[in-house]
Design a protein around this motif. Structure first.
Motif, PDB file in Angstrom:
ATOM      1  N   GLY A  94       0.656  -1.332   0.055  1.00  0.00           N
ATOM      2  CA  GLY A  94       0.105   0.176  -0.177  1.00  0.00           C
ATOM      3  C   GLY A  94       0.698   1.173   0.162  1.00  0.00           C
ATOM      4  O   GLY A  94       0.204   2.337  -0.037  1.00  0.00           O
ATOM      5  N   ALA A  95       2.167   1.101   0.158  1.00  0.00           N
ATOM      6  CA  ALA A  95       2.940   2.382  -0.023  1.00  0.00           C
ATOM      7  C   ALA A  95       2.669   3.025  -1.471  1.00  0.00           C
ATOM      8  O   ALA A  95       2.404   2.230  -2.456  1.00  0.00           O
ATOM      9  N   ASP A  96       2.773   4.234  -1.164  1.00  0.00           N
ATOM     10  CA  ASP A  96       2.828   5.084  -2.772  1.00  0.00           C
ATOM     11  C   ASP A  96       4.212   5.357  -3.362  1.00  0.00           C
ATOM     12  O   ASP A  96       4.348   5.735  -4.532  1.00  0.00           O
ATOM     13  N   ASP A  97       5.521   5.178  -2.632  1.00  0.00           N
ATOM     14  CA  ASP A  97       6.630   5.385  -3.123  1.00  0.00           C
ATOM     15  C   ASP A  97       7.563   4.446  -2.144  1.00  0.00           C
ATOM     16  O   ASP A  97       7.240   4.312  -1.011  1.00  0.00           O
ATOM     17  N   TYR A  98       8.994   4.246  -2.657  1.00  0.00           N
ATOM     18  CA  TYR A  98       9.691   3.344  -1.825  1.00  0.00           C
ATOM     19  C   TYR A  98      11.216   4.230  -2.134  1.00  0.00           C
ATOM     20  O   TYR A  98      11.694   4.292  -3.249  1.00  0.00           O
ATOM     21  N   LEU A  99      11.844   4.483  -1.038  1.00  0.00           N
ATOM     22  CA  LEU A  99      13.359   4.876  -1.046  1.00  0.00           C
ATOM     23  C   LEU A  99      14.252   4.103  -0.088  1.00  0.00           C
ATOM     24  O   LEU A  99      13.936   3.612   1.086  1.00  0.00           O
ATOM     25  N   VAL A 100      15.519   4.039  -0.729  1.00  0.00           N
ATOM     26  CA  VAL A 100      16.400   3.449   0.246  1.00  0.00           C
ATOM     27  C   VAL A 100      17.388   4.352   0.671  1.00  0.00           C
ATOM     28  O   VAL A 100      17.929   5.117   0.206  1.00  0.00           O
ATOM     29  N   LYS A 101      17.511   4.140   2.235  1.00  0.00           N
ATOM     30  CA  LYS A 101      18.618   4.760   2.931  1.00  0.00           C
ATOM     31  C   LYS A 101      20.016   4.450   2.363  1.00  0.00           C
ATOM     32  O   LYS A 101      20.318   3.070   2.143  1.00  0.00           O
ATOM     33  N   PRO A 102      20.779   5.173   2.491  1.00  0.00           N
ATOM     34  CA  PRO A 102      20.719   6.747   2.599  1.00  0.00           C
ATOM     35  C   PRO A 102      20.279   7.423   1.476  1.00  0.00           C
ATOM     36  O   PRO A 102      20.392   6.850   0.356  1.00  0.00           O
ATOM     37  N   VAL A 103      19.703   8.760   1.802  1.00  0.00           N
ATOM     38  CA  VAL A 103      19.074   9.451   0.670  1.00  0.00           C
ATOM     39  C   VAL A 103      19.261  10.880   0.720  1.00  0.00           C
ATOM     40  O   VAL A 103      19.229  11.453   1.830  1.00  0.00           O
ATOM     41  N   GLU A 104      19.381  11.515  -0.331  1.00  0.00           N
ATOM     42  CA  GLU A 104      19.650  12.981  -0.222  1.00  0.00           C
ATOM     43  C   GLU A 104      18.051  13.545  -0.071  1.00  0.00           C
ATOM     44  O   GLU A 104      17.278  13.221  -0.285  1.00  0.00           O
ATOM     45  N   ILE A 105      18.415  14.632   0.819  1.00  0.00           N
ATOM     46  CA  ILE A 105      16.918  15.404   1.257  1.00  0.00           C
ATOM     47  C   ILE A 105      16.257  16.118   0.042  1.00  0.00           C
ATOM     48  O   ILE A 105      15.066  16.054  -0.148  1.00  0.00           O
ATOM     49  N   GLU A 106      17.142  16.447  -0.953  1.00  0.00           N
ATOM     50  CA  GLU A 106      16.378  16.986  -2.221  1.00  0.00           C
ATOM     51  C   GLU A 106      15.628  16.138  -3.044  1.00  0.00           C
ATOM     52  O   GLU A 106      14.785  16.239  -3.401  1.00  0.00           O
ATOM     53  N   GLU A 107      16.043  14.642  -2.944  1.00  0.00           N
ATOM     54  CA  GLU A 107      15.256  13.871  -3.520  1.00  0.00           C
ATOM     55  C   GLU A 107      14.027  13.374  -2.672  1.00  0.00           C
ATOM     56  O   GLU A 107      12.992  13.210  -3.318  1.00  0.00           O
ATOM     57  N   LEU A 108      14.193  13.184  -1.416  1.00  0.00           N
ATOM     58  CA  LEU A 108      13.145  12.986  -0.519  1.00  0.00           C
ATOM     59  C   LEU A 108      11.902  13.960  -0.693  1.00  0.00           C
ATOM     60  O   LEU A 108      10.904  13.744  -0.828  1.00  0.00           O
ATOM     61  N   ALA A 109      12.247  15.299  -0.759  1.00  0.00           N
ATOM     62  CA  ALA A 109      11.380  16.261  -0.739  1.00  0.00           C
ATOM     63  C   ALA A 109      10.679  16.368  -2.181  1.00  0.00           C
ATOM     64  O   ALA A 109       9.682  16.507  -2.239  1.00  0.00           O
ATOM     65  N   ALA A 110      11.385  15.922  -3.234  1.00  0.00           N
ATOM     66  CA  ALA A 110      11.044  16.186  -4.415  1.00  0.00           C
ATOM     67  C   ALA A 110       9.914  14.838  -4.613  1.00  0.00           C
ATOM     68  O   ALA A 110       8.831  15.089  -5.172  1.00  0.00           O
ATOM     69  N   ARG A 111      10.157  13.696  -3.959  1.00  0.00           N
ATOM     70  CA  ARG A 111       9.291  12.530  -4.041  1.00  0.00           C
ATOM     71  C   ARG A 111       8.128  12.891  -3.229  1.00  0.00           C
ATOM     72  O   ARG A 111       6.967  12.790  -3.581  1.00  0.00           O
ATOM     73  N   LEU A 112       8.223  13.873  -2.153  1.00  0.00           N
ATOM     74  CA  LEU A 112       6.868  14.057  -1.325  1.00  0.00           C
ATOM     75  C   LEU A 112       6.123  14.997  -2.197  1.00  0.00           C
ATOM     76  O   LEU A 112       4.648  14.700  -2.356  1.00  0.00           O
ATOM     77  N   ARG A 113       6.576  15.978  -2.745  1.00  0.00           N
ATOM     78  CA  ARG A 113       6.007  16.934  -3.826  1.00  0.00           C
ATOM     79  C   ARG A 113       5.342  16.146  -4.997  1.00  0.00           C
ATOM     80  O   ARG A 113       4.174  16.209  -5.210  1.00  0.00           O
ATOM     81  N   ALA A 114       5.813  15.237  -5.357  1.00  0.00           N
ATOM     82  CA  ALA A 114       5.400  14.242  -6.544  1.00  0.00           C
ATOM     83  C   ALA A 114       3.884  13.501  -5.849  1.00  0.00           C
ATOM     84  O   ALA A 114       3.154  13.455  -6.527  1.00  0.00           O
ATOM     85  N   LEU A 115       4.084  13.074  -4.813  1.00  0.00           N
ATOM     86  CA  LEU A 115       3.209  12.414  -4.070  1.00  0.00           C
ATOM     87  C   LEU A 115       1.849  13.208  -4.144  1.00  0.00           C
ATOM     88  O   LEU A 115       0.730  12.901  -4.202  1.00  0.00           O
ATOM     89  N   LEU A 116       2.200  14.340  -3.538  1.00  0.00           N
ATOM     90  CA  LEU A 116       0.931  15.391  -3.221  1.00  0.00           C
ATOM     91  C   LEU A 116       0.467  15.926  -4.611  1.00  0.00           C
ATOM     92  O   LEU A 116      -0.556  16.533  -4.595  1.00  0.00           O
ATOM     93  N   ARG A 117       1.315  15.698  -5.613  1.00  0.00           N
ATOM     94  CA  ARG A 117       0.447  15.994  -7.020  1.00  0.00           C
ATOM     95  C   ARG A 117      -0.368  15.086  -7.743  1.00  0.00           C
ATOM     96  O   ARG A 117      -0.892  15.248  -8.546  1.00  0.00           O
ATOM     97  N   ARG A 118      -0.354  13.755  -7.102  1.00  0.00           N
ATOM     98  CA  ARG A 118      -1.133  12.837  -7.676  1.00  0.00           C
ATOM     99  C   ARG A 118      -2.516  12.990  -7.194  1.00  0.00           C
ATOM    100  O   ARG A 118      -2.810  13.413  -6.311  1.00  0.00           O
ATOM    101  N   PRO A 119      -3.378  12.811  -8.332  1.00  0.00           N
ATOM    102  CA  PRO A 119      -4.904  12.864  -8.089  1.00  0.00           C
ATOM    103  C   PRO A 119      -5.159  12.064  -6.944  1.00  0.00           C
ATOM    104  O   PRO A 119      -4.685  10.674  -7.094  1.00  0.00           O
ATOM    105  N   GLY A 120      -6.265  12.165  -6.375  1.00  0.00           N
ATOM    106  CA  GLY A 120      -6.632  11.219  -5.442  1.00  0.00           C
ATOM    107  C   GLY A 120      -7.640  11.916  -4.424  1.00  0.00           C
ATOM    108  O   GLY A 120      -7.812  13.131  -4.459  1.00  0.00           O
ATOM    109  N   ALA A 121      -8.382  11.273  -3.328  1.00  0.00           N
ATOM    110  CA  ALA A 121      -9.431  11.613  -2.384  1.00  0.00           C
ATOM    111  C   ALA A 121      -8.878  12.707  -1.474  1.00  0.00           C
ATOM    112  O   ALA A 121      -9.660  13.449  -0.902  1.00  0.00           O
ATOM    113  N   ARG A 122      -7.495  12.624  -0.974  1.00  0.00           N
ATOM    114  CA  ARG A 122      -7.096  13.537  -0.175  1.00  0.00           C
ATOM    115  C   ARG A 122      -7.214  15.038  -0.414  1.00  0.00           C
ATOM    116  O   ARG A 122      -7.761  15.608   0.316  1.00  0.00           O
TER     117      ARG A 122
END
Length: 225
Positions: A94-122
């Motif tokens: 049920g996860a929407d995305d998957y990242l492996v540690k360690p991760v750069e903060i810039e990529e993590l933030a970009a992935r979060l922004r991408a999640l929030l751009r996806r259409p959905g009920a929220r």
């Protein structure tokens, strides 16, 4: 945007919270599934960063739980499990995305922004009150043709007010949305942010819309007189 960080390494959770704050996110860290459940009941989070190896259970099993009437916000798994089978299991759980540690903060933030751009009920990617428009993922606002430059907390406040346009938002709700659990709030902090946001709205030709309701909170009017 407020993010719940479920991570039993408190130092790592603190680093993630500090890092994503530079990209417009406010992060609350919890170290267990039980604490995560309690946090999700009390706060409306926009996204969750989830570690899998937690002291009171496995994150995948937690994701698979039935939650009638209480869907989870978008979930980004952040874990040391780097096998292809682990990634598939996480997404299938049920996860929407998957990242492996360690991760750069810039990529993590970009992935979060991408999640929030996806259409959905929220939420919708752009929410509006009258001619005022707020882009949830980009954290930008416009009033007609006027762009409005916002700090992180001003953007969080404006999003909260637009989502509840026409209704009074209590001060306690604003503090909860703008500040982390462990973050001190000075007596006049909310009033100062409201004052700055009101000034910026007036400069963008959206005056007299952010109203103080004494003894209760604040209201964003979404109509013209």
């Amino acid at each position: 945007m407020r993010v719940l960080i479920i991570e039993d390494n408190s130092r790592l959770a603190e680093l993630i919270s500090h890092g994503i704050a530079q990209h417009g996110f406010s992060g609350d860290g919890v170290e267990s599934i039980d604490d995560a459940e309690a946090a999700l009941i009390s706060v409306a989070y926009d996204a969750v960063i989830l570690d899998l190896g937690l002291p009171d259970g496995d994150g995948l099993e937690w994701l698979r739980r039935e939650r009638p009437g209480q869907p989870l916000p978008p979930i980004l798994i952040l874990t040391a499990r780097d096998g292809m089978g682990d990634r598939v299991a996480g997404l299938d759980a049920g996860a929407d995305d998957y990242l492996v540690k360690p991760v750069e903060i810039e990529e993590l933030a970009a992935r979060l922004r991408a999640l929030l751009r996806r259409p959905g009920a929220r939420s919708l990617p752009v929410i509006r009150a009258g001619k005022l428009a707020f882009d949830v993922a980009a954290r930008t606002a416009r009033s007609g043709n006027h762009a409005i430059e916002l700090t992180r907390r001003e953007a969080d406040l404006l999003e909260l007010l637009i989502r509840r346009a026409g209704a009074v938002v209590r001060r306690s709700s604003i503090e909860e949305a703008l500040y982390r659990f462990d973050e001190p709030v000075t007596p006049n902090a909310v009033e100062a942010i409201v004052s700055r946001l009101r000034h910026k709205l007036s400069e963008a030709d959206y005056p007299d819309r952010l109203i103080t309701v004494r003894g209760m909170g604040y209201l964003l009017r979404d109509y013209e007189d």
